[in-house]
Each structure stands twice: as structure tokens, then as C-alpha cells.
Write a protein that holds these residues in place. Structure first.
Motif, mmCIF file in Angstrom:
data_model
loop_
_atom_site.group_PDB
_atom_site.id
_atom_site.type_symbol
_atom_site.label_atom_id
_atom_site.label_comp_id
_atom_site.label_asym_id
_atom_site.label_seq_id
_atom_site.Cartn_x
_atom_site.Cartn_y
_atom_site.Cartn_z
ATOM 1 N N LEU A 1 1.468 3.517 2.090
ATOM 2 C CA LEU A 1 2.331 3.907 3.204
ATOM 3 C C LEU A 1 3.786 3.602 2.853
ATOM 4 O O LEU A 1 4.703 4.256 3.319
ATOM 5 C CB LEU A 1 1.898 3.167 4.478
ATOM 6 N N MET B 1 -3.893 -0.217 6.633
ATOM 7 C CA MET B 1 -2.478 0.139 6.787
ATOM 8 C C MET B 1 -2.163 0.355 8.276
ATOM 9 O O MET B 1 -1.896 1.479 8.717
ATOM 10 C CB MET B 1 -2.096 1.354 5.938
ATOM 11 N N CYS C 1 0.802 -1.239 0.000
ATOM 12 C CA CYS C 1 0.000 0.000 0.000
ATOM 13 C C CYS C 1 0.829 1.280 0.000
ATOM 14 O O CYS C 1 2.051 1.265 0.053
ATOM 15 C CB CYS C 1 -0.987 -0.031 1.163
ATOM 16 N N LEU D 1 5.527 -2.970 10.578
ATOM 17 C CA LEU D 1 4.983 -3.549 9.344
ATOM 18 C C LEU D 1 3.648 -4.187 9.672
ATOM 19 O O LEU D 1 3.433 -4.629 10.799
ATOM 20 C CB LEU D 1 5.887 -4.664 8.800
ATOM 21 N N CYS D 2 2.772 -4.293 8.695
ATOM 22 C CA CYS D 2 1.581 -5.109 8.919
ATOM 23 C C CYS D 2 1.864 -6.523 8.420
ATOM 24 O O CYS D 2 2.926 -6.814 7.853
ATOM 25 C CB CYS D 2 0.356 -4.506 8.240
ATOM 26 N N LYS E 1 0.816 -8.130 5.945
ATOM 27 C CA LYS E 1 1.074 -8.259 4.499
ATOM 28 C C LYS E 1 2.537 -7.974 4.197
ATOM 29 O O LYS E 1 3.209 -8.736 3.499
ATOM 30 C CB LYS E 1 0.177 -7.283 3.707
ATOM 31 N N GLY E 2 3.039 -6.848 4.715
ATOM 32 C CA GLY E 2 4.435 -6.494 4.455
ATOM 33 C C GLY E 2 5.384 -7.538 5.017
ATOM 34 O O GLY E 2 6.365 -7.918 4.367
ATOM 35 N N CYS F 1 5.955 1.268 3.619
ATOM 36 C CA CYS F 1 6.808 1.052 4.778
ATOM 37 C C CYS F 1 8.216 0.640 4.342
ATOM 38 O O CYS F 1 8.388 -0.153 3.408
ATOM 39 C CB CYS F 1 6.223 -0.053 5.660
HETATM 40 FE FE1 SF4 Z 1 1.080 -1.006 3.702
HETATM 41 FE FE2 SF4 Z 1 1.354 -3.001 5.461
HETATM 42 FE FE3 SF4 Z 1 3.039 -2.768 3.453
HETATM 43 FE FE4 SF4 Z 1 3.118 -0.994 5.390
HETATM 44 S S1 SF4 Z 1 3.580 -3.168 5.572
HETATM 45 S S2 SF4 Z 1 3.197 -0.562 3.197
HETATM 46 S S3 SF4 Z 1 0.952 -0.850 5.913
HETATM 47 S S4 SF4 Z 1 0.851 -3.188 3.299
#
Ligand code: SF4
Length: 688
Positions: A12, A171, A10, A35-36, A38-39, A14
């Protein structure tokens, strides 16, 4: 070896460290190591067994896709393009890009369309994501940059109105900014038809009826004016058009707004009072109000509030939109939009055309004019003067476009569909030629995050054998078309140098940004017109790039959704995202850890609604709209309105909620109405 780069998902963006296929958060100004899910699991994409590693092609429609060499694939693509254009003209071929493509790719795709193909038809999936906010900001302020201030302003805002965004799920690392804002004594007011994780955490939640945003916004403005909370001096000095907006909002007294929106009058007044009494108010919109056939007007109505409060262009406050896709910002600046040349220039602006003609080394008259926006472009397939060949890069149209079944039919009707992707997405599976492309950690480039900060995506590893970068693919096709002299580059950096040149003096001026500066400064905010310019974290402090330097209010009444409820379809269907999936799911559905969390779309329904239809948690519901029907597992939850059903859109085929959504578009932005349409529900057991 550890490579410092950014998450593939996304906006953001990161900061991450990549070591082999291990991904970890790194210290970067936006995420500070966070991080979330997904990342954190993005490394699983890199050497995934489902990766495409050889071009695929089918001999004729109906035949199966089979492996071919790169030479053969490129020969087939070039021959089909030349044949189509010879028979039907240059505009019979189109390109379709994505908001996840790097700035270099977005630039190159737009140039490829206009210079190598000489077609006016190039558009991208950001049309489904950011186009309403972009159009509204351009109308109101004269310039669109998602956040015209850095994220670090959020904690200092004393009251935030956050509309149609569930950032706690989409996010999560951004929540640290909102947490600090609350710790500083600030308030957060969330406007959303669902009591999302973000809304549950907010100071107040306005649970509006889907499609009623302009009424909520006008109602809030009405109360702010009535209770003397507006900044008359700012309005007089820095804006125009207030009287017209005021006249429109006068018709939105609180009792009436409650009837239209379902938001209790007392709550509206409380929210307006919190905003109006704040020293540093901030208004943030996202896809909720924007993805509607009234998306531009909805956004303008919320911008009116920010202007009336006198907060736009002041530190720690103002208006912004939270961009969705990874390069949703840069992707809409550099020429992959139907009406746009690099740097946010208009394709119908003679001066912009001359400048690009100089950079590209061709006559200005040879640059095609504006093309069709996404939905119109897809719609035209099969028409006499429509698109016959389509090159798709970084997009999974078969899942992400509205009225999905019709889209699939259109894609099947093409003479030639070429898809560049790293997995066999639903769109790639329909293609005549599939070209395997490199992923985020296998190539160089720049991205522009939701703050307008230009950052570097670095190459951590070579792509698998047989895979090429998107930039290489575009250059190769251009060579096969005999246009190699316009595409002499070998590296992303070389393309970025041309992009810098192309954007000099433009609204989104990148000419002072270099790869070295991005490295040294943790990103550079555009506009940045020279190498000794510091970049521009905050916009509009001294004025607005509009005639007279003033921002503009817009008088925007509420209008009902394009496909409103009736006796046959008595519920609203709204769509969105969940934490463990991303956009059309092409990437995240290949990550086991994410699939375990969210393996399928769920139809969220209120307990009272579920009871009414004889549905239970975990049961199956058939949802039917004017476009078609699909069956989903039910999730009974009190967090949604009784008149609304929510389904996430990350899945394809029979699980695609976009087979149900409405392709009606905003007349200005071309944004489809993903967020609201009429739907009926029936328990599957009752149907059998
Ligand atoms: Fe987006 Fe999550 Fe990736 Fe950060 S870690 S850029 S919040 S998807």
C-alpha cells in the motif's frame, strides 16, 4: 526537518512524514493520513541498538562472525567470487534479491548479476509472493500489473469477490475503500479457509477447504453460465478460449463443488447471483489461491470469472491481485527475476537482449540466459553444477523459504554466503560475510505500489556511521571485481535515469517518469512512454496486449494439493500473516510495540479439533509434516475450519512454521505451496 516519504512495509506504501525518528501518516492518495500499527512504529527501526554498523566476517566455516573493515570485507567477497568462478564457472555464483528493494536496487542487482558477475542466476523472494499472479495475468491478459486500475475504483464496484486476503489485518488503511464500497450499497464476498477480520466484515464468506480454489472458481463460473449471468457480447468481442473453460466448468456442478470444497451449495449460488447481478463486479485475488502448487491455475480460474462477467478493462470493476511486499510490483519488473530483463522484458527475447546490450554497453551475446527460479536455485546448492556462492540482498531466506530446515542446510553448504542487511537476520547469522546496509528512511529511490503507481522514497537522515546503502555496496563490489566502468553512478537518481532508458518501449515502460513528475503528481502510473504522457491508471480499456488484442480464458480443472491429507496427517496446515508482524519479521520483531502484540506464532485451531487432540487455549501443540515438526502455543478459535490449522510465518528457528511447509512448486511460476500441506497434531503433554 520533516521529510515526506513512504512506509517501509507493505505494497500500500502509505505516505508518511518522518521527523527525526517520529513517523506519522500524511495526506497521500492511497492512505489519506491513515497508517497501521506497523507503519506508525517504523521509526523505532532507524536507530535501533541492534543495527549492524560494521561489516562482519568469519575466518572459516564454524568460526564466529567478527567485525572487519569495509575494505577487508569487500576484498574477501571479491576474492571468493573470483576464485569460485575461476574454478566452477560464472554460474556458480548467484544473487538473491527481494520484493522490498527499490526499483533502482532491483534494476542494479539484476545488472550486477548479469554484467559484473556474468551469471544467469539471479532471483528474488517475490518468487514466494507474487509469481503465480504475475504468470496468470501475463497468460490471460498479456501483461501483469497487480491492480490494472487505481484503488479509488474499489468504492464504485457493486460486488467484489476477494479471495485469500485478510486486508483488514495485513493492510488496514485499505479498508476505507471497502467501507465506502459497502456504504455505496456494494457487496463483498470473501473466500478464505478462516473467518478472518475481513471475512467477518463481508456480506458473504465462502470458507473453502485449503487447496480447493480452482473448484470454487469453476463452480461459480458453472452457476454464472447456468443462470445466464455472463456477458456473451464481451466474451465474443474481447476474449478467446471460452468454450474450453466452459467445458471444464461444466463438471463443477454445485453439489460436487460442495463435496470438494466444503462450501455449501446454497452459499455458492448466492455468491454467484450477487456477482452475476452486479453492474460493476470486481475479482481480487491474493496469496491464498496463489501460494499453491496450482497457484497459476487457481488464479486463472478466478480470472475466468472476471472475463465471463465482461468486467476486465471497464472502470470501477475488473480483475486485480493485491500485491504483498512493499515493492512487490516494481521488484518484479526490473530484472532481478531469473527470466527477466528490465521493463518486464524476457531474457530470452533477442530484441530485448539487444536493447539492454545497447544500454549497458556490451555485446548482446554476453548477457546470460534464463537462470534458476528461487526454490530450484536453493536446491542446487551442493550439486555438482549448483550454486557455490550466494549474495543475498533484502531477503531473509532462512525464514521465508519453504522447508526451512533444508534451506538452512543448503545455505550452510555454500562456499560463500554474503548477506546485506541492517539487522543480523537468521540468514545473516549463517553468512560468511555480512554487510550492514541502510534502511528505508536513510536512502533515496522509487517504489511501485500495488496500483502500479511509481512513488518516491526519500532520504530523511544519513545512515549510522559504518553503514552503506545497498546501491553503494553493489557498486563497490563491482569495482573490486574490476567492472567499475559499467557502474559509474553515484546516486539513485542516476540509476533511475538509466532504468528509464532501459525500459523505453518495454511492457513496463517508465521512460516518461521522472523524480520531478512523481513529486508533482503524487506518483505516476506505468506504462508512461514519454514525459508528456499522463501515465496509465487503467489498463485494458481498448484491448489486451495479446495476439488479436483478446484476453484468454483457460480451462483449469481442480487438482488436489501436492501433499494431501491422509490417516497419519489428517489436518491441513495453512500459513499467513498477522497484523503486528511483517514477512520474515526481520524488521517488526525489533519493534517493541509490535512484539508485545504478537510475540510468537500461534497455532489457530477450531474448538472441536482442539478437543479431539486434548488441547486447550494457551496449551502447546506439536505439529508435524513430512518435512519436520515444531511446537506452538495453541489459540482455540471458532473462526477456522475444523480440518485446518493456521500458523503465521514471521518467526525463525524453532518457531518457524516454514520448517514444516512444502517446497513443491507451481510448474509455471515456481511458487511454493505455502498455503496447504498435510499435518498431524499432538498435545505436547501427551508426548512427554
Ligand atoms: Fe502497509 Fe501499514 Fe505500512 Fe500502510 S502503514 S504501507 S498498511 S504496513
Amino acid at each position: 526537518m520533516v521529510t515526506a516519504t513512504h512506509c517501509p512495509y507493505c505494497s500500500l506504501q502509505c505516505g508518511v512524514d518522518v521527523d527525526g525518528i517520529a513517523v506519522s501518516g500524511r495526506e497521500f492518495p492511497t492512505n489519506r493520513g491513515g497508517l497501521c500499527r506497523k507503519g506508525a512504529t517504523a521509526g523505532a527501526l532507524l536507530r535501533h541498538p541492534d543495527r549492524l554498523t560494521t561489516p562482519l566476517a568469519r575466518d572459516h566455516k564454524g568460526a564466529a562472525l567478527g567485525p572487519v573493515s569495509w575494505d577487508e570485507a569487500l576484498d574477501r567477497v571479491a576474492a571468493a567470487i573470483l576464485r569460485t568462478q575461476a574454478e566452477h564457472g560464472p554460474d556458480a555464483v548467484a544473487c538473491f534479491g527481494g520484493g522490498g528493494l527499490t526499483n533502482e536496487k532491483a534494476y542494479q542487482l539484476g545488472k550486477f548479476a548479469r554484467v559484473a558477475l556474468r551469471t544467469r542466476h539471479v532471483d528474488y523472494n517475490g518468487r514466494f509472493c507474487m509469481s503465480s499472479a504475475a504468470a496468470a495475468a501475463s497468460k490471460a491478459f498479456g501483461l501483469d500489473r497487480g491492480l490494472p486500475f487505481p484503488l479509488s475504483d474499489i468504492p464504485q464496484a457493486s460486488a467484489i469477490l476477494l479471495i485469500g486476503s485478510n486486508v483488514a489485518e495485513t493492510m488496514p488503511p485499505i479498508m476505507r475503500y471497502f467501507e465506502r464500497q459497502q456504504a455505496n450499497g456494494g457487496t463483498l464476498i470473501v473466500v478464505d479457509p478462516r473467518r478472518t477480520a475481513t471475512a467477518q466484515w463481508a456480506t458473504r464468506h465462502l470458507q473453502l477447504r485449503p487447496g480447493s480454489d480452482a473448484a470454487v472458481a469453476n463452480g461459480l463460473l458453472h452457476i454464472l453460465v447456468r443462470d445466464h449471468h455472463i456477458d456473451q457480447e464481451y466474451i465474443r468481442r474481447r476474449t478467446e478460449g471460452f468454450e474450453e473453460a466452459l467445458r471444464t466448468s461444466a463438471a463443477y456442478w454445485p453439489e460436487r463443488v460442495e463435496r470438494i470444497t466444503g462450501v455449501p451449495e446454497a452459499l455458492l449460488i448466492e455468491a454467484a447471483t450477487l456477482l452475476g447481478s452486479a453492474d460493476r463486479p470486481m475479482v481480487l485475488t491474493a496469496r491464498g489461491p496463489e501460494q499453491q502448487a496450482q497457484g497459476v491455475n487457481n488464479t486463472l480460474a478466478y480470472i475466468n470469472i472476471a472475463l465471463a462477467l465482461g468486467c476486465v478493462g471497464k472502470p470501477f470493476s475488473g480483475y486485480g491481485t493485491l500485491t504483498g511486499q512493499g515493492n512487490g510490483q516494481g521488484g518484479r519488473e526490473h530484472g532481478q527475476k531469473a527470466d527477466q530483463l528490465p521493463g518486464y522484458r524476457r531474457v530470452d527475447d533477442p530484441a530485448a537482449r539487444r536493447q539492454m546490450a545497447n544500454v549497458w554497453g556490451l555485446p548482446a551475446a554476453s548477457i546470460p540466459g534464463p537462470g534458476r527460479p528461487a526454490v530450484d536455485l536453493i536446491d542446487s546448492i551442493g550439486a555438482d553444477d549448483g550454486i557455490r556462492a550466494l549474495i543475498v540482498m533484502g531477503s531473509n531466506l532462512a525464514v521465508s523459504a519453504p522447508d526451512g530446515s533444508a534451506v538452512e542446510d543448503r545455505l550452510k553448504a555454500l562456499d560463500l554466503l554474503v548477506v546485506c542487511d541492517f539487522f543480523l537476520s537468521e540468514t545473516a547469522a549463517l553468512a560468511d560475510v555480512v554487510l550492514p546496509s541502510a534502511q528505508w528512511a536513510e536512502e533515496e529511490g522509487t517504489m511501485t505500489n500495488l496500483e502500479g503507481r511509481v512513488i518516491r522514497r526519500r532520504c530523511a537522515m544519513d545512515p549510522p556511521d559504518g553503514v552503506r546503502t545497498d546501491l553503494d555496496i553493489l557498486t563497490s563490489v563491482a569495482e573490486h571485481l574490476g567492472k567499475q566502468s559499467y557502474f559509474p553512478y553515484r546516486t539513485a537518481r542516476e540509476i533511475f535515469e538509466e532504468l528509464r532508458c532501459a525500459t523505453r518501449g518495454a511492457p513496463a515502460d517508465y521512460s516518461g517518469i521522472t523524480y520531478e513528475r512523481i513529486d508533482a503528481e503524487d506518483g505516476v502510473f506505468w506504462p508512461c512512454p514519454s514525459v508528456d504522457h499522463p501515465g496509465t491508471p487503467r489498463l485494458f480499456g481498448d484491448g489486451f496486449p495479446r495476439p488479436g488484442g483478446r484476453a484468454k480464458f483457460h480451462a483449469v480443472p481442480h487438482l488436489p494439493p501436492a501433499d494431501d491429507r491422509d490417516d497419519v496427517r489428517p489436518l491441513y496446515l495453512t500459513t499467513g500473516r498477522v497484523l503486528a508482524q511483517y514477512q520474515s519479521g526481520t524488521q517488526t520483531r525489533h519493534v517493541e510495540d509490535l512484539e508485545r502484540v504478537s510475540p510468537e506464532p500461534l497455532a489457530e485451531m477450531h474448538p472441536a479439533t482442539a478437543r479431539l487432540y486434548g488441547l486447550t487455549n494457551g496449551g502447546r501443540v506439536r505439529l508435524t509434516t513430512r518435512r519436520g515438526g515444531a511446537t506452538f502455543t495453541v489459540k482455540v478459535t471458532p473462526t477456522i475450519r475444523e480440518d485446518t490449522v493456521f500458523v503465521a510465518f514471521h518467526w525463525g528457528g524453532e518457531r518457524s512454521v516454514n520448517r514444516l511447509t512444502n517446497a513443491a512448486v507451481d510448474p509455471t511460476s515456481g511458487m511454493p505451496e505455502f498455503k496447504v500441506c498435510a499435518v498431524s497434531a499432538a498435545a505436547v503433554d501427551n508426548l512427554e
